[in-house]
Write a protein that holds these residues in place. Structure first.
Motif, PDB file in Angstrom:
ATOM      1  N   GLN A 118     -37.346  20.166   5.738  1.00  0.00           N
ATOM      2  CA  GLN A 118     -35.974  20.193   5.232  1.00  0.00           C
ATOM      3  C   GLN A 118     -34.969  19.976   6.361  1.00  0.00           C
ATOM      4  N   GLU A 121     -34.887  16.364   7.234  1.00  0.00           N
ATOM      5  CA  GLU A 121     -34.114  15.562   6.285  1.00  0.00           C
ATOM      6  C   GLU A 121     -32.634  15.587   6.620  1.00  0.00           C
ATOM      7  N   GLY A 122     -32.131  16.758   7.030  1.00  0.00           N
ATOM      8  CA  GLY A 122     -30.726  16.848   7.406  1.00  0.00           C
ATOM      9  C   GLY A 122     -30.411  15.985   8.614  1.00  0.00           C
ATOM     10  N   ALA A 125     -30.408  12.339   7.581  1.00  0.00           N
ATOM     11  CA  ALA A 125     -29.189  11.974   6.853  1.00  0.00           C
ATOM     12  C   ALA A 125     -28.078  11.606   7.838  1.00  0.00           C
ATOM     13  N   ILE A 203     -21.673  12.154   5.034  1.00  0.00           N
ATOM     14  CA  ILE A 203     -22.992  12.459   4.485  1.00  0.00           C
ATOM     15  C   ILE A 203     -22.794  12.870   3.032  1.00  0.00           C
ATOM     16  N   THR A 204     -22.811  11.884   2.171  1.00  0.00           N
ATOM     17  CA  THR A 204     -22.596  12.085   0.746  1.00  0.00           C
ATOM     18  C   THR A 204     -23.854  12.634   0.080  1.00  0.00           C
ATOM     19  N   PRO A 205     -23.733  13.126  -1.154  1.00  0.00           N
ATOM     20  CA  PRO A 205     -24.933  13.564  -1.878  1.00  0.00           C
ATOM     21  C   PRO A 205     -25.984  12.460  -1.967  1.00  0.00           C
ATOM     22  N   HIS A 206     -25.525  11.214  -2.170  1.00  0.00           N
ATOM     23  CA  HIS A 206     -26.483  10.113  -2.262  1.00  0.00           C
ATOM     24  C   HIS A 206     -27.199   9.901  -0.926  1.00  0.00           C
ATOM     25  N   ARG A 208     -27.782  12.165   1.362  1.00  0.00           N
ATOM     26  CA  ARG A 208     -28.740  13.255   1.513  1.00  0.00           C
ATOM     27  C   ARG A 208     -29.983  12.986   0.669  1.00  0.00           C
ATOM     28  N   PHE A 209     -29.770  12.440  -0.519  1.00  0.00           N
ATOM     29  CA  PHE A 209     -30.894  12.095  -1.382  1.00  0.00           C
ATOM     30  C   PHE A 209     -31.730  10.988  -0.744  1.00  0.00           C
ATOM     31  N   GLY A 256     -25.795   3.575  -1.535  1.00  0.00           N
ATOM     32  CA  GLY A 256     -25.218   4.232  -2.693  1.00  0.00           C
ATOM     33  C   GLY A 256     -24.005   3.572  -3.248  1.00  0.00           C
TER      34      GLY A 256
END
Length: 258
Positions: A118, A121-122, A125, A203-206, A208-209, A256
């Motif tokens: 996890q 991933e950050g 991003a 760093i948008t939700p997309h 991060r996804f 995105g």
């Protein structure tokens, strides 16, 4: 890292259940209280080893040539970090197999592995945000769907896992007279003819996804390889499995925008 290596060796030879934190401290040449100054549990002692592999791959994405699209940069990083001999020996991969297998049998160790993934991933991003805000990124992202991996696989002169990062540094802060109505992704420059210095993309939700998707593609490949008995090289090695997963994502909209 010495504590982490000592813990990994004991876990591999004695087993996780038979190894105590005091045993790890003794093997590392430190006092038990020193061990607990760094780690709350014996399982956490191997977190630096898990993190080192994840960080190596993420940094290889950052150091990939700026001309590469996001999919190409991800595949480039896989070639330079998941192939034995590219910074990590085949013997080290066998150690990795042991540690990842142990995580499947121990909830406490699985928690450590999941937390490392996890965190990775950050970091990924942020790296993707920097790549997408670099000059020429819009065109590179738009070409991602048609990009192939052949050029990446054939380039042997790319940036290695221990090389210095080729990523651009942070954008210069705007001056007092900066136009705050201008594009938020482009910092003002004093010289109109100079190449614009772009601020990192949000760093948008997309995004991060997207980092989670890319991270999962590599993580699942490594876990599947570790669960089997295949050699770390060849068509069933971690690099080959990760590339297979990443190629399935070529149509993914990394920016995105669509």
């Amino acid at each position: 890292m010495e504590i982490a290596r000592a813990a990994a060796a004991l876990f591999a030879h004695r087993g996780l259940r038979a190894t105590r934190a005091e045993d790890i401290a003794r093997a590392a040449g430190i006092a038990p209280r020193t061990f607990y100054r760094y780690f709350a549990t014996k399982e956490e002692a191997v977190a630096p080893l898990y993190a080192a592999g994840a960080q190596r791959w993420a940094e290889a994405v950052r150091a990939a040539p700026a001309s590469l699209t996001v999919p190409e940069a991800l595949e480039h990083a896989v070639h330079h970090t998941l192939t034995p001999g590219s910074g990590v020996s085949a013997a080290s991969w066998e150690w990795a197999r042991t540690l990842i297998r142990l995580a499947e049998t121990s909830p406490a160790l699985r928690k450590v592995w999941a937390e490392v993934c996890q965190t990775s991933e950050g970091a990924l991003a942020e790296i993707l945000a920097a790549r997408l805000s670099s000059p020429g990124a819009v065109g590179a992202v738009g070409a991602a769907g048609a990009a192939g991996a052949g050029g990446v696989a054939g380039s042997s002169g790319g940036v290695g896992t221990t090389g210095s990062s080729g990523a651009a540094g942070p954008a210069e802060p705007a001056g007092e007279g900066a136009d705050n109505v201008a594009s938020p992704s482009e910092a003002p420059t004093s010289d109109p003819s100079a190449t614009p210095v772009l601020a990192p993309a949000a760093i948008t939700p997309h995004l991060r996804f997207a980092a989670a998707v890319a991270g999962a593609a590599v993580r699942v490949a490594v876990e599947c390889w570790a669960a089997a008995t295949s050699a770390p090289v060849g068509p069933d090695g971690p690099a080959a499995l990760a590339l297979r997963n990443l190629r399935a994502l070529r149509a993914f909209e990394w920016s995105g925008e669509n």
